[in-house]
Write a protein that holds these residues in place. Structure first.
Motif, PDB file in Angstrom:
ATOM      1  N   LEU A  46       0.825  -1.205   0.000  1.00 25.05           N
ATOM      2  CA  LEU A  46       0.000   0.000   0.000  1.00 25.05           C
ATOM      3  C   LEU A  46       0.861   1.258   0.000  1.00 25.05           C
ATOM      4  CD1 LEU A  46      -2.817  -1.035   2.507  1.00 25.05           C
ATOM      5  CD2 LEU A  46      -3.041  -0.714   0.049  1.00 25.05           C
ATOM      6  N   ALA A  47       1.959   1.229   0.741  1.00 25.37           N
ATOM      7  CA  ALA A  47       2.839   2.398   0.777  1.00 25.37           C
ATOM      8  C   ALA A  47       3.455   2.660  -0.594  1.00 25.37           C
ATOM      9  CB  ALA A  47       3.933   2.186   1.829  1.00 25.37           C
ATOM     10  N   ARG A  48       3.899   1.599  -1.267  1.00 23.13           N
ATOM     11  CA  ARG A  48       4.502   1.777  -2.586  1.00 23.13           C
ATOM     12  C   ARG A  48       3.468   2.263  -3.606  1.00 23.13           C
ATOM     13  NH1 ARG A  48       6.974  -3.048  -0.963  1.00 23.13           N
ATOM     14  NH2 ARG A  48       5.471  -4.280  -2.160  1.00 23.13           N
ATOM     15  N   LEU A  49       2.263   1.691  -3.569  1.00 25.21           N
ATOM     16  CA  LEU A  49       1.229   2.118  -4.507  1.00 25.21           C
ATOM     17  C   LEU A  49       0.808   3.561  -4.252  1.00 25.21           C
ATOM     18  CD1 LEU A  49      -1.018  -1.092  -4.579  1.00 25.21           C
ATOM     19  CD2 LEU A  49       0.438  -0.245  -6.422  1.00 25.21           C
ATOM     20  N   HIS A  50       0.746   3.941  -2.989  1.00 26.95           N
ATOM     21  CA  HIS A  50       0.371   5.320  -2.666  1.00 26.95           C
ATOM     22  C   HIS A  50       1.440   6.300  -3.148  1.00 26.95           C
ATOM     23  CE1 HIS A  50      -1.544   8.626  -0.690  1.00 26.95           C
ATOM     24  NE2 HIS A  50      -0.552   8.798   0.170  1.00 26.95           N
ATOM     25  N   ARG A  51       2.690   5.919  -2.980  1.00 27.09           N
ATOM     26  CA  ARG A  51       3.784   6.779  -3.452  1.00 27.09           C
ATOM     27  C   ARG A  51       3.755   6.917  -4.969  1.00 27.09           C
ATOM     28  NH1 ARG A  51       9.591   4.485  -2.231  1.00 27.09           N
ATOM     29  NH2 ARG A  51       8.781   2.962  -3.732  1.00 27.09           N
ATOM     30  N   ALA A  52       3.345   5.861  -5.655  1.00 27.13           N
ATOM     31  CA  ALA A  52       3.288   5.902  -7.117  1.00 27.13           C
ATOM     32  C   ALA A  52       2.006   6.545  -7.646  1.00 27.13           C
ATOM     33  CB  ALA A  52       3.417   4.485  -7.674  1.00 27.13           C
ATOM     34  N   GLY A  53       1.071   6.879  -6.750  1.00 26.76           N
ATOM     35  CA  GLY A  53      -0.185   7.484  -7.188  1.00 26.76           C
ATOM     36  C   GLY A  53      -1.156   6.502  -7.793  1.00 26.76           C
ATOM     37  N   GLU A  54      -1.037   5.210  -7.434  1.00 29.24           N
ATOM     38  CA  GLU A  54      -1.894   4.170  -8.012  1.00 29.24           C
ATOM     39  C   GLU A  54      -3.154   3.905  -7.195  1.00 29.24           C
ATOM     40  OE1 GLU A  54      -1.552   2.581 -10.864  1.00 29.24           O
ATOM     41  OE2 GLU A  54       0.258   3.705 -11.377  1.00 29.24           O
ATOM     42  N   LEU A  55      -3.306   4.584  -6.059  1.00 30.53           N
ATOM     43  CA  LEU A  55      -4.481   4.379  -5.217  1.00 30.53           C
ATOM     44  C   LEU A  55      -5.457   5.536  -5.422  1.00 30.53           C
ATOM     45  CD1 LEU A  55      -2.843   3.164  -1.884  1.00 30.53           C
ATOM     46  CD2 LEU A  55      -3.793   1.794  -3.740  1.00 30.53           C
ATOM     47  N   ARG A  56      -6.717   5.196  -5.610  1.00 34.12           N
ATOM     48  CA  ARG A  56      -7.753   6.210  -5.815  1.00 34.12           C
ATOM     49  C   ARG A  56      -8.668   6.237  -4.597  1.00 34.12           C
ATOM     50  NH1 ARG A  56     -11.374   5.666 -11.055  1.00 34.12           N
ATOM     51  NH2 ARG A  56      -9.281   5.887 -11.982  1.00 34.12           N
ATOM     52  N   ALA A  57      -8.814   7.407  -3.991  1.00 35.57           N
ATOM     53  CA  ALA A  57      -9.649   7.534  -2.799  1.00 35.57           C
ATOM     54  C   ALA A  57     -11.124   7.498  -3.174  1.00 35.57           C
ATOM     55  CB  ALA A  57      -9.321   8.832  -2.067  1.00 35.57           C
ATOM     56  N   ILE A  58     -11.938   6.904  -2.304  1.00 34.68           N
ATOM     57  CA  ILE A  58     -13.374   6.875  -2.518  1.00 34.68           C
ATOM     58  C   ILE A  58     -14.008   8.081  -1.833  1.00 34.68           C
ATOM     59  CG2 ILE A  58     -13.382   4.368  -2.667  1.00 34.68           C
ATOM     60  CD1 ILE A  58     -14.613   4.322   0.144  1.00 34.68           C
ATOM     61  N   TYR A  59     -15.258   8.360  -2.204  1.00 30.57           N
ATOM     62  CA  TYR A  59     -15.995   9.488  -1.628  1.00 30.57           C
ATOM     63  C   TYR A  59     -16.392   9.158  -0.190  1.00 30.57           C
ATOM     64  CZ  TYR A  59     -19.928  12.664  -0.792  1.00 30.57           C
ATOM     65  OH  TYR A  59     -20.784  13.586  -0.255  1.00 30.57           O
ATOM     66  N   VAL A  60     -16.150  10.095   0.713  1.00 29.89           N
ATOM     67  CA  VAL A  60     -16.473   9.902   2.125  1.00 29.89           C
ATOM     68  C   VAL A  60     -17.610  10.844   2.506  1.00 29.89           C
ATOM     69  CG1 VAL A  60     -15.614   9.962   4.492  1.00 29.89           C
ATOM     70  CG2 VAL A  60     -14.098   9.257   2.635  1.00 29.89           C
ATOM     71  N   PRO A  61     -18.803  10.328   2.808  1.00 29.41           N
ATOM     72  CA  PRO A  61     -19.906  11.201   3.221  1.00 29.41           C
ATOM     73  C   PRO A  61     -19.695  11.694   4.640  1.00 29.41           C
ATOM     74  CG  PRO A  61     -20.576   8.925   3.389  1.00 29.41           C
ATOM     75  CD  PRO A  61     -19.188   8.912   2.789  1.00 29.41           C
ATOM     76  N   ASP A  62     -20.370  12.811   4.978  1.00 27.95           N
ATOM     77  CA  ASP A  62     -20.271  13.266   6.365  1.00 27.95           C
ATOM     78  C   ASP A  62     -21.206  12.412   7.231  1.00 27.95           C
ATOM     79  OD1 ASP A  62     -22.858  14.188   6.007  1.00 27.95           O
ATOM     80  OD2 ASP A  62     -22.254  16.281   5.752  1.00 27.95           O
ATOM     81  N   ALA A  63     -21.181  12.664   8.541  1.00 23.04           N
ATOM     82  CA  ALA A  63     -21.919  11.806   9.477  1.00 23.04           C
ATOM     83  C   ALA A  63     -23.422  11.853   9.223  1.00 23.04           C
ATOM     84  CB  ALA A  63     -21.603  12.232  10.913  1.00 23.04           C
ATOM     85  N   ALA A  64     -23.968  13.044   8.894  1.00 27.33           N
ATOM     86  CA  ALA A  64     -25.407  13.166   8.658  1.00 27.33           C
ATOM     87  C   ALA A  64     -25.821  12.401   7.402  1.00 27.33           C
ATOM     88  CB  ALA A  64     -25.790  14.635   8.537  1.00 27.33           C
TER      89      ALA A  64
END
Length: 308
Positions: A46-64
Motif C-alpha cells: 500500500l505504501a509503494r502504490l500510494h507513493r506511485a499514485g496508483e491508489l484512488r480515494a473513494i468518496y467519504v460522506p459526512d456523518a449526517a
C-alpha cells in the motif's frame, strides 16, 4: 482500506489533522503471482502504490449523510424481508394446492381470500396465520421507516436535490432520497459518463488493435443505485406525458429542472420504443435506459445547490 469499520476511523484521524484516504479493496492493483499475504507485505504494498499514485480515494460522506443512508438501507432491508415472507406464504399455499382465482395478488380481495381459507388440520391454520403475521409486521416496519424518511429528509442539506430529482419520470420520493443518500454530492463527477461508469452501467470491453469487443455491463460501483435506476427505467415504456402525481411533484421546482425532466421523457421513451422495435430484449433495453437516465440525474444535480 474500506471495510466494516465504516468511516469512523477516517473521521477520527482527520479531526486530529492527519491526512487520510479510504481506498476500495477491489480497486487496489494486485500481482497475479503473489500468493503470500501478511500484514507486513500489505502495508509495504500500500505504501509503494500510494507513493506511485496508483491508489484512488473513494468518496467519504459526512456523518449526517451516512446516518440517512443507514435509514434508507434499513427500509430497503425491510422491503426485502417482506418480499421473502410473501414468497414463503405462496409456497405454503402451493404445497396445499390452493390457488387464488383472481388476477392480482396482495390486493384487499386477495387478503380476504386468505382469511376465508380452511384447512383440515389445526397446524396448517396456525402456519398460515404466522405467515400472515410476518407479512403484516414487515409491511408495518416499511411504513414506519418510510414515514421517518418523509420527516427527516426535509431537514437534510440535500433536500433540494431530492425534490428536484422527483421531476423525472419513474423517480418517487423514496427513490430520489435513496439515490442521493447513496451517491452523495453528484457535483464531484465532472461528466455524466463518469457517473455511468461509477455505477457499472457501461459495457465491458476487451479490445486489441482494430478488434473491438464489448460485452455485458461491468456492474462495478454501487449496486443499490444500479437497481433503483433499472427499476425506474421501466417507467419510460409508454408515451411522454406528465400525469397528476408527476405534476404534483414538479410544483415549485425551477423551470430549468422541469425542462431537463421533459427532455429526458422525450428522449428515453423514444429510445425505449426504438430499441424494442429492433428486437432487443426488454431487460437489456431497460439497462440502456437506466444508463442514460443516470446522465439526466447528473444534469439535474448540477442545477440545484444543497441547502446551506
Amino acid at each position: 482500506e474500506a471495510g466494516p469499520c465504516g468511516f469512523g476511523i477516517h473521521r477520527h484521524l482527520t479531526k486530529r489533522g492527519e491526512a487520510c484516504m479510504i481506498v476500495s479493496p477491489s480497486m487496489i492493483p494486485k500481482r497475479s503471482g503473489d500468493r503470500i499475504k501478511t500484514d507486513r507485505r500489505d502495508s509495504g504494498m500500500l505504501a509503494r502504490l500510494h507513493r506511485a499514485g496508483e491508489l484512488r480515494a473513494i468518496y467519504v460522506p459526512d456523518a449526517a449523510d451516512e446516518a440517512l443512508r443507514d435509514l434508507v438501507r434499513a427500509r430497503e432491508d425491510a422491503v426485502v424481508v417482506g418480499t421473502q415472507a410473501k414468497y414463503r406464504l405462496k409456497a405454503f399455499l402451493l404445497r396445499q394446492g390452493r390457488r387464488y382465482p383472481g388476477r392480482e395478488g396482495w390486493t384487499l380481495a386477495y387478503r380476504r381470500w386468505l382469511t376465508d381459507l380452511s384447512f383440515p388440520d389445526t397446524a396448517q391454520h396456525v402456519a398460515l396465520q404466522e405467515y400472515r403475521d410476518a407479512i403484516e409486521e414487515t409491511e408495518a416496519r416499511s411504513t414506519r421507516l418510510t414515514e421517518q424518511l418523509r420527516q427527516l429528509v426535509p431537514t437534510w442539506r440535500w433536500a433540494p436535490v431530492v425534490a428536484a430529482l422527483q421531476a423525472l419520470r419513474g423517480i418517487s420520493f423514496v427513490t430520489a432520497a435513496a439515490l442521493v443518500a447513496e451517491l452523495g454530492d453528484l457535483r464531484r463527477f465532472g461528466h455524466p459518463r463518469e457517473l455511468m461508469a461509477y455505477l457499472g452501467l457501461v459495457p465491458s470491453e476487451h479490445s486489441s488493435g482494430p478488434t473491438v469487443r464489448r460485452g455485458a455491463i461491468t456492474k462495478a460501483g454501487n449496486p443499490h443505485v444500479r437497481r433503483l435506476l433499472a427499476e425506474a427505467a421501466w417507467a419510460y415504456q409508454g408515451v411522454p406525458r406528465i400525469g397528476r402525481q408527476h405534476g404534483y411533484r414538479q410544483e415549485g421546482l425551477p423551470k430549468r429542472v422541469c425542462d431537463v425532466a421533459w427532455k429526458a421523457q422525450l428522449r428515453l421513451t423514444g429510445r425505449f420504443k426504438r430499441l424494442v422495435a429492433r428486437g432487443k430484449a426488454k431487460p437489456k433495453v431497460a439497462t440502456a435506459i437506466a444508463r442514460e437516465l443516470a446522465g439526466f440525474i447528473w444534469a439535474i444535480a448540477q442545477e440545484v445547490a444543497p441547502a446551506a
